[in-house]
Design an enzyme around this catalytic site. Structure first.
Site, PDB file in Angstrom:
ATOM      1  N   TYR A   1     -10.398  26.910 107.901  1.00 16.32           N
ATOM      2  CA  TYR A   1     -11.052  26.710 109.211  1.00 16.32           C
ATOM      3  C   TYR A   1     -10.699  27.816 110.216  1.00 16.32           C
ATOM      4  O   TYR A   1     -11.214  27.858 111.325  1.00 16.32           O
ATOM      5  CB  TYR A   1     -10.630  25.349 109.781  1.00 16.32           C
ATOM      6  CG  TYR A   1      -9.127  25.132 109.705  1.00 16.32           C
ATOM      7  CD1 TYR A   1      -8.267  25.655 110.666  1.00 16.32           C
ATOM      8  CD2 TYR A   1      -8.567  24.451 108.616  1.00 16.32           C
ATOM      9  CE1 TYR A   1      -6.895  25.502 110.575  1.00 16.32           C
ATOM     10  CE2 TYR A   1      -7.183  24.293 108.511  1.00 16.32           C
ATOM     11  CZ  TYR A   1      -6.364  24.816 109.489  1.00 16.32           C
ATOM     12  OH  TYR A   1      -5.000  24.678 109.386  1.00 16.32           O
TER      13      TYR A   1
ATOM     14  N   HIS B   1      -1.496  24.979 108.126  1.00 20.41           N
ATOM     15  CA  HIS B   1      -0.534  24.076 108.753  1.00 20.41           C
ATOM     16  C   HIS B   1       0.689  23.890 107.862  1.00 20.41           C
ATOM     17  O   HIS B   1       1.818  23.890 108.312  1.00 20.41           O
ATOM     18  CB  HIS B   1      -1.204  22.725 109.015  1.00 20.41           C
ATOM     19  CG  HIS B   1      -0.253  21.688 109.490  1.00 20.41           C
ATOM     20  ND1 HIS B   1       0.442  21.827 110.660  1.00 20.41           N
ATOM     21  CD2 HIS B   1       0.140  20.514 108.942  1.00 20.41           C
ATOM     22  CE1 HIS B   1       1.220  20.763 110.821  1.00 20.41           C
ATOM     23  NE2 HIS B   1       1.057  19.964 109.800  1.00 20.41           N
TER      24      HIS B   1
ATOM     25  N   ARG C   1      -0.369  31.326 114.213  1.00 14.61           N
ATOM     26  CA  ARG C   1       0.130  30.744 112.958  1.00 14.61           C
ATOM     27  C   ARG C   1      -0.548  31.476 111.804  1.00 14.61           C
ATOM     28  O   ARG C   1      -1.746  31.328 111.603  1.00 14.61           O
ATOM     29  CB  ARG C   1      -0.208  29.254 112.937  1.00 14.61           C
ATOM     30  CG  ARG C   1       0.523  28.441 111.887  1.00 14.61           C
ATOM     31  CD  ARG C   1      -0.068  27.041 111.788  1.00 14.61           C
ATOM     32  NE  ARG C   1      -1.390  27.110 111.153  1.00 14.61           N
ATOM     33  CZ  ARG C   1      -2.295  26.136 111.233  1.00 14.61           C
ATOM     34  NH1 ARG C   1      -2.049  25.034 111.923  1.00 14.61           N
ATOM     35  NH2 ARG C   1      -3.465  26.273 110.636  1.00 14.61           N
TER      36      ARG C   1
HETATM   37  C1  TPP Z   1       2.754  11.954 117.534  1.00 16.57           C
HETATM   38  C2  TPP Z   1       2.297  12.703 116.349  1.00 16.57           C
HETATM   39  N1  TPP Z   1       1.002  12.642 115.959  1.00 16.57           N
HETATM   40  C3  TPP Z   1       0.556  13.301 114.877  1.00 16.57           C
HETATM   41  C4  TPP Z   1       1.399  14.075 114.125  1.00 16.57           C
HETATM   42  C5  TPP Z   1       0.892  14.816 112.856  1.00 16.57           C
HETATM   43  N2  TPP Z   1       1.049  16.269 113.013  1.00 16.57           N
HETATM   44  C6  TPP Z   1       2.115  16.930 112.498  1.00 16.57           C
HETATM   45  S1  TPP Z   1       2.105  18.548 112.934  1.00 16.57           S
HETATM   46  C7  TPP Z   1       0.634  18.393 113.757  1.00 16.57           C
HETATM   47  C8  TPP Z   1       0.047  19.587 114.453  1.00 16.57           C
HETATM   48  C9  TPP Z   1       1.029  20.158 115.444  1.00 16.57           C
HETATM   49  O1  TPP Z   1       0.443  21.209 116.160  1.00 16.57           O
HETATM   50  P1  TPP Z   1       1.305  22.005 117.212  1.00 16.57           P
HETATM   51  O2  TPP Z   1       2.002  21.041 118.119  1.00 16.57           O
HETATM   52  O3  TPP Z   1       0.422  23.003 117.862  1.00 16.57           O
HETATM   53  O4  TPP Z   1       2.447  22.699 116.375  1.00 16.57           O
HETATM   54  P2  TPP Z   1       2.211  23.811 115.233  1.00 16.57           P
HETATM   55  O5  TPP Z   1       1.981  23.074 113.942  1.00 16.57           O
HETATM   56  O6  TPP Z   1       1.034  24.637 115.633  1.00 16.57           O
HETATM   57  O7  TPP Z   1       3.484  24.610 115.185  1.00 16.57           O
HETATM   58  C10 TPP Z   1       0.180  17.081 113.713  1.00 16.57           C
HETATM   59  C11 TPP Z   1      -1.068  16.585 114.341  1.00 16.57           C
HETATM   60  C12 TPP Z   1       2.751  14.109 114.529  1.00 16.57           C
HETATM   61  N3  TPP Z   1       3.662  14.812 113.835  1.00 16.57           N
HETATM   62  N4  TPP Z   1       3.167  13.428 115.631  1.00 16.57           N
END
Ligand code: TPP
Ligand code: TPP
Ligand code: MG
Ligand code: MG
Lengths: 344, 324, 344, 324
Positions: C271, C263, C259
């Site tokens: 970080y 975020h 990435r």
């Molecule tokens: C069940 C749930 N818990 C918390 C979140 C908050 N949240 C949104 S994106 C994210 C990180 C997602 O990481 P990843 O699955 O690795 O996808 P990336 O952002 O790296 O594409 C979090 C914790 C959520 N969307 N759904």
């Protein structure tokens, strides 16, 4: 990471000679008493159920007693275990009395929950016992939390719980296992592979042969043992408890076994091929252990019979006591929604 | 004493409890290294280390379950949901495990579950939730929803000290929009006690959290016309301070329950039902609910404004009831 | 069962020569256009965000475009895909227009959801697109259901969705994967291993190195490819789609990537060790594909530049159109809670 | 025509819809080979095969999600929860996915989620749930809760034909305890319409499901004293038939809402709040709720009897209100 072996020779077959053990003769005799107690308490419950004395359903562990007893027997006094509904044996090892079990199943006022909850849904942290909820899988994260507490408190107790083949398909199992792995907490999960989830054979629950394969998704060490060999179960559990206590993080033990009755007393298990029952009857964990004790000259027939007789005598009394004990006072229903006391 | 925000007050309360009690620890997603999506836990990892500020995988049921287990063993976990909407994924753990545990077998579960809630930030359906009505029905839980900086601080301290599972909702619209001061010797504020935010005589608005400020704004405006509105801030929703609710209803005889949630199935309905049953003979007008429309929270500002209650909508309803 | 290989040579490194491809030159040029479109739409959104025109948060896929484009490009016209918030590229491949994206992000009345939902939270089955909900993991069971429908209807479409490294820790991912395996439905799950879940590195999310290991818990075939090699991603996805379409059941493809931003736009990713950004910048999927096209003599610099120019010209217009378009009428908030029409 | 049970009626409705519409299929735990924990789906696997009667692993969120996905593609899944209590594990899927889908992007999700609910069978906290209040707050869902054999049949047929997600609760106490007859040409009964189960003039009892029979029993007894109670059977809880609710309230001026759930946060509260707001001027007495005590469902019969409403408790409250 994940290590499915060494597979105990008996693992597949579930027959033949039992595993070598570190247990003393006296301990093995105690294991025998517990196995008998487990089965005979359930036999009594079955009678009470047929007499209409049991309130609600009755769930048994016939053929799986070696798992509950063997695993719990490996726990230390400060360890905490969360049995499922088929783990009566684990509760007996932790000192739960037949009276507690009978009064629970008969919804009596003097039962551990005072009539508030049913069957084996009770716990007592003084004896290191956590109560389940019905929703399968929930205990895995919760016991991961018990293990987390040990880590945060820098104490040496470990947490142990059970999961059925069916239960491993739940989201809470997954979240709990993964979290335990990441937090490296001393959690031991005993996965009971008994062929069915209610009426659903394992083949319709998952596309894998061994529950141990679930563990590889978490980087959790897993082993498979013959669940009908109480000594193999004990030794494997003991090794995992030691590993967890030594900081090795969560461990998973798959025990191969078979559910020798229906899902519950009301279920005639018509969906289970008769041959399977016959095959597995030959592997009955108690019979096998008895043969082991006799063949090894660890006990005489008479000694074993007198153990059984003692247990039966105790159960005669406890059944009568339970039957004679009163139902709870109605107003009790109002009590205990919140902890009202001060800091405790 | 300098002014601090609503968000700072919650952090301060957690900080004070963590310093006072080594069994208090935090667990949730991105709360350590990152300090939380809203930076509410910023700095806590540095002071308390990874054992007491635990970053978790994305598994709400997992870490709520772990919090429950550790609480049974004497810890006092404070769980963060990154957005309170994700509490849906831990519904079983909260309602069935935490909520019933003490009743079923006498084992207490002291755990706080907190997170940013509420709308008016264009968060749409999954980042704007007010979950109180989903949990009010569950025996064994407590629900706290502060509306002022002082309450956020004092109630969080009590929530952490409470022996029961407490849901602590933090309206994100208030996080940095309201300020207040916390005296060095500020005491915990007991759960279960509502507060008269503004005394009045002609009509009572019963509310909490962000809507408290809508109610005060409306009361302010009407005061210019000499209309005296009483505003009751519930603060704790479960157990409900029924005494305070019935007292204000009996005092003014006219009541509006103002909440930020769809009207149907709302927490406001519970409050209205109690008043209608227990203060009926003191009522001079129907107990009205001013809530949201019965839809998911829409995203686009014009839609969300239409969805949400505001001072004008409240004033309009107040006038109707005063004419009744 | 689970087969992690053959690992594409570039998988670990994410550099060097791209995978051999079955794509025609014209198709590869189209892939290039889509990659550019993906990145440039996001660049425009970043500008709009900085100008305060975006309502709410902005989530990008910089550095991961090859995954969204490569996977979706392998889909057939009747297949159904559920992109996540970082899969703008997949939506563009399915024919979503920049205007739809801009109006969504700016909450305009003319957006696909009419202002009801945000960012990429929209779908359109006519184009085989299913909208996500924010709760990660939820799309896996839902898309397993889309695949189940194909099976029940005896149709040949497949279902595809995405999951991040973080998302694989959710219970819904587990339940959906296991169910898909048991029901043997044509589901392809693209697991994007980009190093972080918000601020949490993979090492703090799981104790395994490869997301592909998750698949072994379900008996689902898994492969790993270099996510920054759009051709490798395309070929691997195509193979899995064919396998699924042929009745091979669910498939999982792990794509190794990174990435390249925080975020979301508000997150400066402080970080993330700076070196990581530098390392991965060298592996930029668009630069690499461009080098591949030029080195292979598949396109000239001029041709590529004119493609980019065309895209930019289109975006100039679409941004203006979106900015000029009105907000929705307030009363629309009341519409559509239920489907009110008759049998449809 | 021979008499059939409540359970048979539900099976018959499912059977008739499956025969009429090839897109209807069943999914859940142990519903095929075993025919369901209550044997409600017995025989359906034999007639329709494994493609239309799908046994699943233990994963409520998984199979509800799969049902949602298939429904978007033109199927009409009927999901069984082995006990409705396990719906807690699918809360996110139901409320956030199924409930909001049509509102958010216009895609309908025709799915029925059904299962055995309710207590009075010594099922304790996790096999006795009445979940209506947990879902009433969720926009986009419909909730059906029949109390008669005829309604169980006719409403299930409508639920399966409905284009929206429908929660269909089946009180297990009624499964084999009540009987009725379904004529060969019995038509579907529209959702959203309440039914006057017994006309009366002095007081209205608004209820549904198993409590309907408690209300009728009480009305029967009081009729012997010449007290005429009207009993309104809601049948569909969401969307609520407000017209019928307000009509009976206005007619008798005295209302009791009788439901089998803890009083706090109850569905009954929603009904009472609407009456209190919209029929206030027609009320001669407070709108009362006769529900359960605010605890988890206790197991032992004396405790559960204390927990549950019954005819005597209802009659006592009716007398109080009539004296008001
Ligand atoms: C069940 C749930 N818990 C918390 C979140 C908050 N949240 C949104 S994106 C994210 C990180 C997602 O990481 P990843 O699955 O690795 O996808 P990336 O952002 O790296 O594409 C979090 C914790 C959520 N969307 N759904
Ligand atoms: C989440 C959840 N869904 C459904 C049930 C209903 N149920 C109770 S036991 C059971 C089967 C459990 O099978 P398994 O996990 O293999 O344990 P076993 O009964 O074989 O010991 C089911 C489906 C439940 N208890 N929890
Ligand atoms: Mg099993
Ligand atoms: Mg990631």
């Amino acid at each position: 990471m994940t290590n499915f072996g060494p597979l105990h020779p008996g693992a597949a077959a579930g027959e033949g000679k039992l595993a070598r053990t570190s247990l003393s003769i006296a301990q093995q005799i105690e294991v025998y008493r517990l196995l008998k107690l487990n089965r005979l308490v359930e036999d009594r419950l079955t009678n009470l159920y047929r007499q209409g004395k049991v309130v609600g359903g009755l769930y048994g562990s016939r053929g799986q007693e070696g798992i509950s007893i063997g695993t719990a027997f490996a726990l230390g006094p400060d360890d905490v275990v969360a049995p499922l509904i088929r783990n009566l044996g684990a509760m007996l090892v932790r000192g739960v009395s037949p009276r507690e079990v009978f009064t629970q199943y008969m919804a009596r006022g003097g039962s551990p929950t005072g009539g508030k909850d049913c069957n084996l849904h009770f716990g007592d942290l003084a004896r290191g016992l956590v109560s389940p909820i019905s929703m399968l899988g929930a205990l895995v994260p919760v016991m991961a939390g018990v293990a987390l507490a040990a880590k945060l408190q820098k104490k040496s107790y470990v947490a142990m719980t059970y999961i059925g083949d069916g239960g491993t398909s739940t989201g809470e199992f997954h979240e709990g296992m993964n979290l335990a792995a990441v937090l490296e907490v001393p959690l031991i999960v005993i996965a009971e592979h008994n062929g069915y989830a209610y009426s659903t054979p394992t083949s319709r629950q998952m596309k894998i042969k061994d529950l141990a394969q679930r563990a590889s998704a978490y980087g959790i060490p897993a082993r498979i043992v013959d669940g009908n060999d109480v000594l193999a179960v004990y030794e494997a559990t003991r090794a995992m408890i030691e590993a967890a206590r030594a900081g090795g993080g969560p461990q998973m033990l798959e025990v191969k076994t078979f559910r020798m009755k229906g899902h519950a007393e009301h279920d005639d298990a018509g969906y289970v091929p008769k041959e399977l029952f016959e095959q597995w009857k030959a592997k009955d964990p108690i019979d096998r252990f008895e043969r082991h004790l006799l063949a090894g000259g660890l006990a005489t027939r008479e000694e074993l019979d007198s153990i059984t007789a003692k247990v039966q005598a105790e159960l005669d009394i406890e059944v009568d006591n339970a039957l004679a004990s009163p139902m709870p006072p109605p107003e009790r229903a109002l009590e205990g929604v919140y902890f009202e006391g001060g800091d405790a | 004493m300098s002014e601090i925000t609503f968000l700072d007050a919650i952090r301060q309360a957690i900080l004070d409890e963590m310093r006072a009690d080594p069994t208090v620890y935090l667990i949730g997603e991105d709360i350590g290294t990152y300090g939380g999506a809203f930076r509410l836990t910023a700095g806590l990892l540095e002071e308390f280390g990874r054992d007491r500020v635990i970053d978790t995988p994305i598994s709400e049921a997992g870490f709520v379950g772990a919090a429950i287990g550790s609480a049974m063993m004497g810890m006092r976990p404070v769980v963060e949901f990154q957005f309170i909407d994700f509490i849906a994924n831990a519904f079983n753990m909260i309602v069935n495990f935490a909520g019933t545990n003490h009743y079923r077998w006498g084992q207490k579960v002291p755990i706080v579950m907190r997170g940013p809630s509420g709308g008016r930030v264009s968060g749409s359906a999954f980042h704007s939730l007010n979950p109180e009505a989903y949990f009010n029905r569950a025996p064994g839980l407590k629900i706290v929803y502060p509306g002022t900086v002082e309450d956020a601080y004092g109630l969080m301290r009590s929530a952490i000290r409470d022996e029961n599972p407490v849901l602590f909702f933090e309206h994100k619209y208030l996080y940095r929009r309201i300020k207040g001061t916390i005296s060095a010797d500020a005491a915990p504020i007991p759960l279960g006690k509502a507060r008269i935010a503004r005394p009045g005589t002609q009509l009572s608005v019963i509310t909490y959290a962000a809507m408290l400020h809508v109610a005060l704004e409306a009361a302010e405006k009407l005061a210019e016309e000499g209309i005296e509105i009483e505003v009751l801030d519930l603060r704790t929703l479960k157990p409900l301070d029924e005494e305070a609710v019935l007292a204000t209803a009996r005092k003014t005889g006219r009541v509006i329950v103002l909440t930020e949630e769809p009207t149907t199935g709302s927490f406001a309905g519970e409050v209205a039902a109690r008043i209608g049953e227990k203060a009926f003979w003191n009522l001079d007008a129907p107990v009205a609910r001013v809530c949201c429309i019965d839809t998911p929270v829409p995203y686009s500002p014009p839609l969300e404004d239409f969805y949400l209650p505001n001072a004008d909508k409240l004033i309009a309803r107040i006038r109707e009831l005063l004419e009744a």
